[in-house]
Write an enzyme that holds these catalytic residues in place. Structure first.
Site, PDB file in Angstrom:
ATOM      1  N   ALA A  63       0.859  -1.182   0.000  1.00  0.00           N
ATOM      2  CA  ALA A  63       0.000   0.000   0.000  1.00  0.00           C
ATOM      3  C   ALA A  63       0.896   1.233   0.000  1.00  0.00           C
ATOM      4  O   ALA A  63       2.057   1.159   0.401  1.00  0.00           O
ATOM      5  CB  ALA A  63      -0.877  -0.012   1.242  1.00  0.00           C
ATOM      6  N   GLY A 102       0.767  -5.233   0.727  1.00  0.00           N
ATOM      7  CA  GLY A 102      -0.356  -5.292  -0.203  1.00  0.00           C
ATOM      8  C   GLY A 102       0.062  -5.819  -1.570  1.00  0.00           C
ATOM      9  O   GLY A 102      -0.761  -6.365  -2.306  1.00  0.00           O
ATOM     10  N   GLU A 105      -0.059  -9.426  -1.289  1.00  0.00           N
ATOM     11  CA  GLU A 105      -1.469  -9.802  -1.144  1.00  0.00           C
ATOM     12  C   GLU A 105      -2.187  -9.773  -2.490  1.00  0.00           C
ATOM     13  O   GLU A 105      -3.051 -10.609  -2.751  1.00  0.00           O
ATOM     14  CB  GLU A 105      -2.147  -8.865  -0.129  1.00  0.00           C
ATOM     15  CG  GLU A 105      -1.601  -9.091   1.283  1.00  0.00           C
ATOM     16  CD  GLU A 105      -2.121  -8.083   2.283  1.00  0.00           C
ATOM     17  OE1 GLU A 105      -1.677  -6.919   2.221  1.00  0.00           O
ATOM     18  OE2 GLU A 105      -2.977  -8.454   3.099  1.00  0.00           O
TER      19      GLU A 105
HETATM   20  C1  3H9 Z   1       0.496  -2.449   3.319  1.00  0.00           C
HETATM   21  O1  3H9 Z   1       0.806  -2.902   2.265  1.00  0.00           O
HETATM   22  C2  3H9 Z   1      -0.861  -2.608   3.938  1.00  0.00           C
HETATM   23  C3  3H9 Z   1      -1.683  -3.654   3.251  1.00  0.00           C
HETATM   24  O2  3H9 Z   1      -1.478  -4.912   3.879  1.00  0.00           O
HETATM   25  C4  3H9 Z   1      -3.140  -3.370   3.419  1.00  0.00           C
HETATM   26  C5  3H9 Z   1      -3.699  -2.300   2.574  1.00  0.00           C
HETATM   27  C6  3H9 Z   1      -5.241  -2.206   2.644  1.00  0.00           C
HETATM   28  N1  3H9 Z   1       4.595   3.509   0.019  1.00  0.00           N
HETATM   29  O3  3H9 Z   1      13.354   2.164   0.664  1.00  0.00           O
HETATM   30  P1  3H9 Z   1      13.766   2.875  -0.566  1.00  0.00           P
HETATM   31  C7  3H9 Z   1       9.352   5.091  -1.146  1.00  0.00           C
HETATM   32  S1  3H9 Z   1       1.587  -1.529   4.232  1.00  0.00           S
HETATM   33  C8  3H9 Z   1       5.044   4.746  -0.283  1.00  0.00           C
HETATM   34  O4  3H9 Z   1      14.755   3.963  -0.450  1.00  0.00           O
HETATM   35  P2  3H9 Z   1      14.909   0.438  -1.578  1.00  0.00           P
HETATM   36  C9  3H9 Z   1      10.394   5.459  -0.099  1.00  0.00           C
HETATM   37  O5  3H9 Z   1       9.859   6.316   0.871  1.00  0.00           O
HETATM   38  C10 3H9 Z   1       3.009  -1.434   3.206  1.00  0.00           C
HETATM   39  N2  3H9 Z   1       6.342   5.011  -0.551  1.00  0.00           N
HETATM   40  O6  3H9 Z   1      14.225   1.876  -1.719  1.00  0.00           O
HETATM   41  C11 3H9 Z   1      11.451   6.114  -0.958  1.00  0.00           C
HETATM   42  O7  3H9 Z   1      11.042   7.451  -1.222  1.00  0.00           O
HETATM   43  P3  3H9 Z   1      12.142   8.629  -1.357  1.00  0.00           P
HETATM   44  C12 3H9 Z   1       3.813  -2.675   3.231  1.00  0.00           C
HETATM   45  C13 3H9 Z   1       7.196   3.992  -0.522  1.00  0.00           C
HETATM   46  O8  3H9 Z   1      15.129  -0.061  -2.930  1.00  0.00           O
HETATM   47  C14 3H9 Z   1      11.389   5.318  -2.263  1.00  0.00           C
HETATM   48  O9  3H9 Z   1      10.097   4.698  -2.283  1.00  0.00           O
HETATM   49  N3  3H9 Z   1       5.015  -2.476   2.456  1.00  0.00           N
HETATM   50  C15 3H9 Z   1       6.794   2.691  -0.199  1.00  0.00           C
HETATM   51  O10 3H9 Z   1      16.061   0.516  -0.630  1.00  0.00           O
HETATM   52  C16 3H9 Z   1      12.452   4.246  -2.383  1.00  0.00           C
HETATM   53  O11 3H9 Z   1      12.422   3.449  -1.203  1.00  0.00           O
HETATM   54  C17 3H9 Z   1       6.171  -2.141   3.039  1.00  0.00           C
HETATM   55  O12 3H9 Z   1       6.269  -2.006   4.228  1.00  0.00           O
HETATM   56  C18 3H9 Z   1       5.425   2.463   0.074  1.00  0.00           C
HETATM   57  N4  3H9 Z   1       4.952   1.234   0.364  1.00  0.00           N
HETATM   58  O13 3H9 Z   1      13.818  -0.475  -0.859  1.00  0.00           O
HETATM   59  C19 3H9 Z   1       7.337  -1.940   2.113  1.00  0.00           C
HETATM   60  N5  3H9 Z   1       7.875   1.883  -0.224  1.00  0.00           N
HETATM   61  O14 3H9 Z   1      13.037   8.207  -2.462  1.00  0.00           O
HETATM   62  C20 3H9 Z   1       8.068  -0.691   2.457  1.00  0.00           C
HETATM   63  C21 3H9 Z   1       8.919   2.666  -0.553  1.00  0.00           C
HETATM   64  O15 3H9 Z   1      11.323   9.837  -1.598  1.00  0.00           O
HETATM   65  N6  3H9 Z   1       9.159  -0.425   1.553  1.00  0.00           N
HETATM   66  N7  3H9 Z   1       8.512   3.934  -0.732  1.00  0.00           N
HETATM   67  O16 3H9 Z   1      12.855   8.650  -0.024  1.00  0.00           O
HETATM   68  C22 3H9 Z   1      10.345  -1.058   1.616  1.00  0.00           C
HETATM   69  O17 3H9 Z   1      10.551  -1.952   2.416  1.00  0.00           O
HETATM   70  C23 3H9 Z   1      11.444  -0.601   0.710  1.00  0.00           C
HETATM   71  O18 3H9 Z   1      11.149   0.712   0.314  1.00  0.00           O
HETATM   72  C24 3H9 Z   1      11.622  -1.475  -0.562  1.00  0.00           C
HETATM   73  C25 3H9 Z   1      12.615  -0.761  -1.523  1.00  0.00           C
HETATM   74  C26 3H9 Z   1      12.198  -2.822  -0.159  1.00  0.00           C
HETATM   75  C27 3H9 Z   1      10.314  -1.650  -1.281  1.00  0.00           C
END
Ligand code: 3H9
Length: 702
Positions: A63, A102, A105
């Site tokens: 999400a 998500g 999911e």
């Molecule tokens: C969910 O899914 C709830 C659902 O179950 C239910 C829904 C109804 N959203 O980390 P990085 C941005 S909860 C918005 O540096 P990497 C991040 O802020 C979600 N933004 O890259 C950054 O912005 P900036 C569950 C996001 O390659 C840029 O993307 N998901 C999101 O080192 C690059 O990120 C998670 O918890 C997001 N979801 O790592 C995953 N994700 O450049 C969370 C990233 O402006 N994300 N951004 O600073 C991660 O773990 C890592 O970002 C990921 C990439 C592994 C994806």
């Protein structure tokens, strides 16, 4: 609307590509694109199957976290999932990269899943104070069984494609072009009759779990142990219990929705999402553009192979960077390298590393007793005795051998980096790299910028932090930098409170209850009470000159109670144990010290103990911000959580302060100033200004 989904026809297959750079979160535009795309594909008779994939490096990162807490626009994710559930045409997820939260999911709602070997799948919601709220708590147990699903969701860690196949989350792992592989797979399914396979209708693995309540007991125990004071884990366990025991998918989804809403409203969720963005924010330095040239770091050298030097060396070895470690004589060198080897062997005994891995890491380590051995290093870090004269001498020797452009770094925990830089003819290459003990474990790296440190050196150090799997925070050069400068007031208050009436055990307990891993006196015992005591003795300080807050600790040292290392300090440690028990003799000693100082003891409420320990952190934090030593409040939050055990669920001291209300905190600080006086209670002008303007620390984030 943010993000989009590209739709194209590849003969009889509809290919939908999620495009929301850099990591394709499910923002409003993506949800709209999914809703439109599925509608189009399901209404098009030419389409016999649908392949869903992501553009760039991610499938879907989950999400859109930045949307939580705000007004939702566009279709909900559940509308898209319902359309997928209703599909009579097979949907295949081509998991090209990260499929988190998500994102996974959505993949679980597809009928089949193919992953690239490098793709990571995970349900990390628990780390954000959430639960998988798009059917993950109901679908995953149906796919892999309750026990494995719980383990997966409670740790929140991602796993690569092959491991996901082994666990049963994906059907196939495909090398090469993942979209082509998915299209081939889709055509095979079509040729076999185009069967859809909805996880929601499966219950083969769930039925036997109904007779295994221990699965849930164990999950709760694990959560209590590893995620103390977290709200989301229990919510997750309840959802999986519902999946197993209710037997009906929609009934389980109702429980998931209710529990997700509870998590969403919980303050922990807000704090943990603040941490997520803060971790990324600290990498951004306003006057250093992202594209600043960095220096290649292929080799490292560490001066000193004691506890810090050894841990720093391990941090480099762990990521495959060869290290040369310097000690002044062969015995000390052998001892230091021996400790590194032993630490790795312990990892093998605990099953966290294999013997060949240890050999490979040790193979990257070279010992030397001569500065000449450091000549090839791209970065040299000194970890010698914490004394400015010793450090200055070390920098002179370092620069004499270092190759041009090498980074010359100090692991000082608070000394003047400029003084060290001035000892060299290349101050632009000099920087502070303050690792925290144990350096191979602790995530924080305070990067200290001197007056003449070049932007290239700073950018390289920040990048190096990331490579070492640390979170690097830039600090200005002032005594104690960010973390230790703030800590001073906290420790002094703890020392004062026990003289006024609390026991060390009450203070520690209050801090433990707040969520820190240990209280100030447990910390003193761990570090060793003798360090300060010896330094005071060496400086020739008379007993009357010893600060009153150190008097009890010094008396304990006079009794050879140095802390854990002698099995006695503020606590008694039964042989070999790290868990101390309270000692009435220490309480007597504290009372006696109060009497000697003429302090009348009184009962001190836990609430006062907590405020007096934590508010100096906030007050000093505000001064640090005003002095420009920390760039943003969130930099302080990251330092305190990753280096000092401040509970993550609070979002760090500055975020927590905003939640308490800065006006309340300032009022208490003024009250304590009247009652107890001292610099520590002199309100920070920034705090006063924010309160006067009705603002909070978050308003400074920019
Ligand atoms: C969910 O899914 C709830 C659902 O179950 C239910 C829904 C109804 N959203 O980390 P990085 C941005 S909860 C918005 O540096 P990497 C991040 O802020 C979600 N933004 O890259 C950054 O912005 P900036 C569950 C996001 O390659 C840029 O993307 N998901 C999101 O080192 C690059 O990120 C998670 O918890 C997001 N979801 O790592 C995953 N994700 O450049 C969370 C990233 O402006 N994300 N951004 O600073 C991660 O773990 C890592 O970002 C990921 C990439 C592994 C994806």
């Amino acid at each position: 609307m943010k993000g989009t989904v590209h739709y194209e026809l590849r003969n009889n297959i509809a290919l939908m590509t999620i495009d929301n750079p850099p990591v394709n979160p499910l923002s409003s535009g993506v949800r709209q694109g999914l809703a439109d795309g599925f509608k189009q594909a399901l209404n098009d008779d030419q389409v016999q199957a649908i392949v869903l994939t992501g553009a760039g490096r991610a499938f879907i990162a989950g999400a859109d976290i930045s949307e939580f807490g705000g007004e939702a626009t566009g279709p909900g994710l559940h509308d898209c999932l319902n359309a997928m559930d209703a599909s009579t045409k097979p949907i295949i997820a081509a998991i090209n990269g990260t499929a988190f939260g998500g994102g996974l999911e959505v993949a679980l709602c597809c009928h089949y899943r193919i992953a690239a070997p490098s793709a990571q799948v995970g349900l990390p919601e628990v780390k954000l104070g959430l639960l998988p709220g798009a059917g993950g708590t109901q679908r995953l147990p149906r796919l892999v069984g309750a026990e494995k699903a719980l383990n997966f969701m409670l740790t929140g860690d991602g796993i690569p494609g092959p491991q996901a196949k082994e666990l049963g989350i994906v059907d196939e792992v495909a090398d090469g072009d993942i979209v082509e592989a998915a299209i081939t797979y889709a055509n095979r399914i079509i040729a076999e009759g185009g069967k859809v396979r909805c996880i929601r209708n499966e219950d083969t693995l769930l039925v036997p779990d109904r007779d295994r309540p221990e699965i849930f007991d164990n999950a709760r125990k694990m959560a209590a142990r590893k995620m103390r004071k977290r709200f989301a884990p229990e919510m997750i366990v309840q959802c999986v219990e519902a999946a197993v025991n209710l037997g009906d998918f929609d009934a389980g989804m109702k429980v998931e929705a209710e529990n997700f809403a509870q998590c969403l409203q919980h303050p922990q969720r807000e704090a943990l999402i603040h941490m997520f963005f803060a971790e990324r924010e600290v990498a951004k330095i306003p006057d250093i553009p992202r594209d600043t040239q960095t220096k290649p770091i292929e080799t490292a050298a560490v001066i000193g192979c004691g506890t810090m030097g050894g841990g720093i060396s391990m941090s480099f070895l762990n990521v495959g960077i060869p290290v040369t470690v310097l000690e002044l004589d062969q015995d000390a060198l052998d001892r230091g390298i021996g400790v590194i080897k032993r630490n790795y062997d312990i990892q093998v005994q605990r099953g966290r590393m294999s013997a060949p891995e240890v050999d490979q890491r040790m193979g990257l380590l070279t010992g030397t007793t001569s500065y000449d051995g450091l000549a090839n290093a791209d970065v040299i870090i000194e970890a010698v005795y914490e004394n400015i004269d010793v450090k200055v001498e070390t920098f002179k020797k370092m620069e004499a051998v270092a190759k041009p452009g090498a980074i010359l770094a100090s692991n000082t925990s608070g000394l003047d980096v400029d003084k060290m830089a001035e000892a060299t003819s290349r101050p632009e290459d000099v920087i502070g790299l303050h690792f925290f003990s144990p350096a191979n474990v602790m995530r924080l790296l305070e990067v200290v910028r001197g007056a003449r440190t070049s932007k290239e050196t700073i950018a390289t150090a920040m990048q190096l932090g990331k490579r070492l799997h640390k979170v690097a925070v830039l600090s200005g050069n002032a005594p104690g930098f960010i973390g230790n400068r703030m800590l001073a007031g906290y420790t002094r208050q703890a020392g004062e409170i026990i003289l006024q009436g609390a026991t060390p055990y009450q203070v520690d307990n209050v801090i433990l209850q707040f969520g820190m891993p240990m209280g100030p006196f447990q910390m003193n015992d761990l570090v060793g009470l003798d360090l300060g005591w010896r330094a005071r003795k060496l400086s020739g300080m008379s007993p009357e000159e010893v600060p009153i807050t150190a008097r009890v600790a010094d008396k304990l040292c006079d009794m050879e109670r140095f802390g854990q290392k002698t099995n006695r300090g503020f606590y008694i440690y039964p042989q070999g144990s790290r868990a101390g028990t309270a000692d009435p003799e220490v309480v007597e000693l504290v009372e006696q010290t109060s009497a000697e100082l003429g302090i009348v003891r009184r009962e001190i409420e836990d609430e006062e103990v907590l405020k007096r320990c934590l508010y100096p952190l906030i007050n000093e934090g505000a001064k640090i911000l005003e002095d420009g030593i920390a760039i943003r409040p969130c930099d302080i939050d990251i330092v305190y959580i990753n280096g000092y055990g401040f509970p993550e669920v609070t979002g760090g001291p500055m975020f927590w302060a905003d939640q308490q209300g800065l006006d309340n905190i300032l009022a208490d600080i003024r009250k304590f100033a009247e009652e107890y006086g001292g610099d520590v209670w002199e309100p920070a002008p920034l705090l006063e200004r924010l309160v006067a303007e009705g603002k909070n620390f978050a308003s400074l984030q920019g």
